[in-house]
Motif scaffolding. Sequence first.
Motif, PDB file in Angstrom:
ATOM      1  N   CYS A   1      -0.345  12.018   0.733  1.00 46.75           N
ATOM      2  CA  CYS A   1      -0.932  13.138   1.502  1.00 46.75           C
ATOM      3  C   CYS A   1      -0.030  14.339   1.220  1.00 46.75           C
ATOM      4  CB  CYS A   1      -1.149  12.758   2.652  1.00 46.75           C
ATOM      5  SG  CYS A   1       0.312  12.626   3.774  1.00 46.75           S
TER       6      CYS A   1
ATOM      7  N   CYS B   1       4.540  10.125   0.771  1.00 52.22           N
ATOM      8  CA  CYS B   1       4.245   8.798   0.116  1.00 52.22           C
ATOM      9  C   CYS B   1       4.658   7.841   1.305  1.00 52.22           C
ATOM     10  CB  CYS B   1       4.791   8.528  -1.110  1.00 52.22           C
ATOM     11  SG  CYS B   1       4.277   6.987  -1.749  1.00 52.22           S
TER      12      CYS B   1
ATOM     13  N   GLN C   1       0.689  -1.084   0.075  1.00 52.14           N
ATOM     14  CA  GLN C   1      -0.008   0.065  -0.083  1.00 52.14           C
ATOM     15  C   GLN C   1       0.917   1.310   0.022  1.00 52.14           C
ATOM     16  OE1 GLN C   1      -2.985   0.191   3.129  1.00 52.14           O
ATOM     17  NE2 GLN C   1      -4.051  -1.668   2.319  1.00 52.14           N
TER      18      GLN C   1
ATOM     19  N   GLN D   1       0.517   5.378   0.545  1.00 51.11           N
ATOM     20  CA  GLN D   1      -0.654   6.570   1.058  1.00 51.11           C
ATOM     21  C   GLN D   1       0.028   7.905   0.769  1.00 51.11           C
ATOM     22  OE1 GLN D   1      -3.732   5.750   2.507  1.00 51.11           O
ATOM     23  NE2 GLN D   1      -4.112   7.897   2.999  1.00 51.11           N
TER      24      GLN D   1
ATOM     25  N   GLY E   1      -0.635   4.661  -5.048  1.00 55.59           N
ATOM     26  CA  GLY E   1      -1.282   5.513  -4.154  1.00 55.59           C
ATOM     27  C   GLY E   1      -2.488   6.049  -4.571  1.00 55.59           C
ATOM     28  N   GLN E   2      -3.506   6.564  -3.621  1.00 53.94           N
ATOM     29  CA  GLN E   2      -4.456   7.660  -4.166  1.00 53.94           C
ATOM     30  C   GLN E   2      -3.896   8.910  -4.461  1.00 53.94           C
ATOM     31  OE1 GLN E   2      -3.491   7.048  -0.994  1.00 53.94           O
ATOM     32  NE2 GLN E   2      -4.106   9.136  -0.217  1.00 53.94           N
TER      33      GLN E   2
END
Length: 126
Positions: free
Chosen positions: A7, A22, A3, A5, A117-118
């Motif tokens: 932001c 990340c 995963q 992530q 990631g998103q």
Amino acid sequence: DVQLQACGGGLVQAGGSLRLSCAASGFTIDDYTIGWFRQAPGKEREGVSCISRRDGSTYYSDSVKGRFTISSDNAKNTVYLQMNNLKPEDTAVYYCGANPKLSVATMSQSFRYDWWGQGTQVTVSS
């Protein structure tokens, strides 16, 4: 499970700064190439900056050289993108991706990345 992530995005005025993060889980960034990519509306995803922890090589697109800096923190298993002197044309959704085998010759090619990631939105106002 692997995963990523991402932001740290936000709204900033031209000339301002942001730092994207990340955070990786399910693997160790030491063994991977981590890339930051961005995609603006109606445009293709483009490579912004990438780092290979295996050999320390880095990539910066011409449009961000001298303004953006990629770095990593092994203890936090996180890769950062420090973005300074932001311009309106930097506005996009920023994504981080990971792949275990990329070299400096191929790390800017988004189709080679296995995990993403998103996205995190970066908006730079003029």
